[in-house]
Every structure is written in C-alpha cells, then in structure tokens.
Design a protein around this motif. Sequence first.
Motif, PDB file in Angstrom:
ATOM      1  N   ILE A  73      -8.855 -23.391   4.460  1.00 15.35           N
ATOM      2  CA  ILE A  73      -8.722 -22.549   5.663  1.00 15.35           C
ATOM      3  C   ILE A  73      -7.706 -23.168   6.627  1.00 15.35           C
ATOM      4  O   ILE A  73      -6.848 -22.472   7.183  1.00 15.35           O
ATOM      5  N   LYS A  74      -7.771 -24.500   6.812  1.00 19.77           N
ATOM      6  CA  LYS A  74      -6.800 -25.164   7.698  1.00 19.77           C
ATOM      7  C   LYS A  74      -5.385 -24.968   7.187  1.00 19.77           C
ATOM      8  O   LYS A  74      -4.464 -24.680   7.962  1.00 19.77           O
ATOM      9  N   HIS A  81      -4.125 -21.510   7.887  1.00 18.12           N
ATOM     10  CA  HIS A  81      -3.757 -21.328   9.297  1.00 18.12           C
ATOM     11  C   HIS A  81      -2.443 -22.047   9.627  1.00 18.12           C
ATOM     12  O   HIS A  81      -1.638 -21.545  10.429  1.00 18.12           O
ATOM     13  N   ARG A 102       0.202 -19.799   8.284  1.00 16.43           N
ATOM     14  CA  ARG A 102       0.392 -18.650   9.173  1.00 16.43           C
ATOM     15  C   ARG A 102       1.314 -19.034  10.335  1.00 16.43           C
ATOM     16  O   ARG A 102       2.238 -18.297  10.686  1.00 16.43           O
ATOM     17  N   ARG A 103       1.065 -20.212  10.917  1.00 21.83           N
ATOM     18  CA  ARG A 103       1.872 -20.667  12.045  1.00 21.83           C
ATOM     19  C   ARG A 103       3.310 -20.944  11.605  1.00 21.83           C
ATOM     20  O   ARG A 103       4.259 -20.541  12.269  1.00 21.83           O
ATOM     21  N   GLU A 143      -0.577 -11.397  14.283  1.00 22.55           N
ATOM     22  CA  GLU A 143      -1.956 -11.069  13.892  1.00 22.55           C
ATOM     23  C   GLU A 143      -2.033  -9.958  12.854  1.00 22.55           C
ATOM     24  O   GLU A 143      -2.712 -10.076  11.829  1.00 22.55           O
ATOM     25  N   TYR A 201      -0.571 -11.061   9.455  1.00 24.86           N
ATOM     26  CA  TYR A 201      -1.469 -12.024   8.828  1.00 24.86           C
ATOM     27  C   TYR A 201      -2.664 -11.307   8.188  1.00 24.86           C
ATOM     28  O   TYR A 201      -3.000 -11.549   7.025  1.00 24.86           O
ATOM     29  N   ARG A 202      -3.302 -10.412   8.928  1.00 25.94           N
ATOM     30  CA  ARG A 202      -4.461  -9.663   8.403  1.00 25.94           C
ATOM     31  C   ARG A 202      -4.056  -8.792   7.208  1.00 25.94           C
ATOM     32  O   ARG A 202      -4.798  -8.682   6.229  1.00 25.94           O
ATOM     33  N   SER A 244     -10.434 -11.766   6.932  1.00 26.61           N
ATOM     34  CA  SER A 244     -10.738 -13.044   7.564  1.00 26.61           C
ATOM     35  C   SER A 244     -11.007 -14.086   6.489  1.00 26.61           C
ATOM     36  O   SER A 244     -11.666 -13.807   5.479  1.00 26.61           O
ATOM     37  N   CYS A 245     -10.537 -15.280   6.712  1.00 26.93           N
ATOM     38  CA  CYS A 245     -10.788 -16.388   5.770  1.00 26.93           C
ATOM     39  C   CYS A 245     -12.285 -16.691   5.692  1.00 26.93           C
ATOM     40  O   CYS A 245     -12.780 -17.143   4.663  1.00 26.93           O
TER      41      CYS A 245
END
Length: 172
Positions: free
Chosen positions: A7-8, A11, A14-15, A21, A24-25, A37-38
């Motif tokens: 998950i980290k 993220h 994504r950054r 948002e 990403y979704r 959602s993860c």
Amino acid sequence: MNRATLIKLIHVARRELQLDEATYRAALMKVCADKTSCREMTVPELVRVLHAFQQKGFTVRSKPVLRGVKPASPVAKILAIWQTMHRQGFVQSGDEAALNAWIRRTTARENGGLGVAQLAWLNQDNALAVKVLESLKRWHRRCMLATLPPGTPAESYPRVCQRYEAETRVSS
C-alpha cells in the motif's frame, strides 16, 4: 511483500506519477474491477496494481540507511567503523543513537561546547567530519592494540586492523 508495504509503495507511485484523485481511482478500478481503494484489495490485487504503476514508469527504489551520505564519505566511514567496533565488542551499542551520543560528546570541544547531534549533520562540515573520523580511528586502534599480544608494534590504523582480524581469526 506484506500488505502495508504494498500500500505504501502504491501511494508513493501515485505521488511520483502525479495522479490526481479521479485518475488514481480509475487506475485502481481498471486493475481490480469494482475496487477503488487499496484497503478493499487483497495482496495479489495490490501486487497487480503496483505492477500496473511500474508499467507506467514507476520504479521501486530501496531507501538508503543515511540519506545523502556517499559510500566513501567520512560520515559513511564513521558509521562503518562504529558498527565494526560493536561487532568486535568495543562498544556496547551499535545503533545510530549511541553513535550520535558519542559524536555529540566528541564534537562539543570543537564546537564551543555544543556538539553535533546527528551523524548526518556532519555532511555539512567536512573538516569536522574528518576530525571525528580520525578520533574514532584512534580510539578503535587503541582498543585493538589493547587486545593484541604484548609487544605488537603500534602501526598504522589499517595495519592494526589487519593484525587484529588475523589474530581473532586464529584464536576463534
């Protein structure tokens, strides 16, 4: 990799990929239908999402122990010698907190009573880092000479290290 690490990484991806948002979704839904959602995903699904982000250009990099420290820098050498001294039993704790305490005490004389609190901060003052390195090498040399047989010549630091390693290999 475990769930939290995946998950980290997602993220971070994504950054780094600069996904807003909605994008990403949408990317999550494209890989795992009906999941945006993860938190809702299983480990295999998270792996697939990470793989999809890697195909878009994200690369997983390992985090260095000390950020901004070059391998041959005095700061890296200080850390390596400290850890060696711990393995050899000359210092009780090999962690960075104990090293920082020693550096603080050692640099207090040079710095008008205020010691440098963090090893990484020595990067900003190379002359002080070299002084700390040389001080640590002298201490390590004294420790090794004290454990070597009487009459061992007091040679240079690298030579004493070689003698100590050879001597401890023989006695083991």
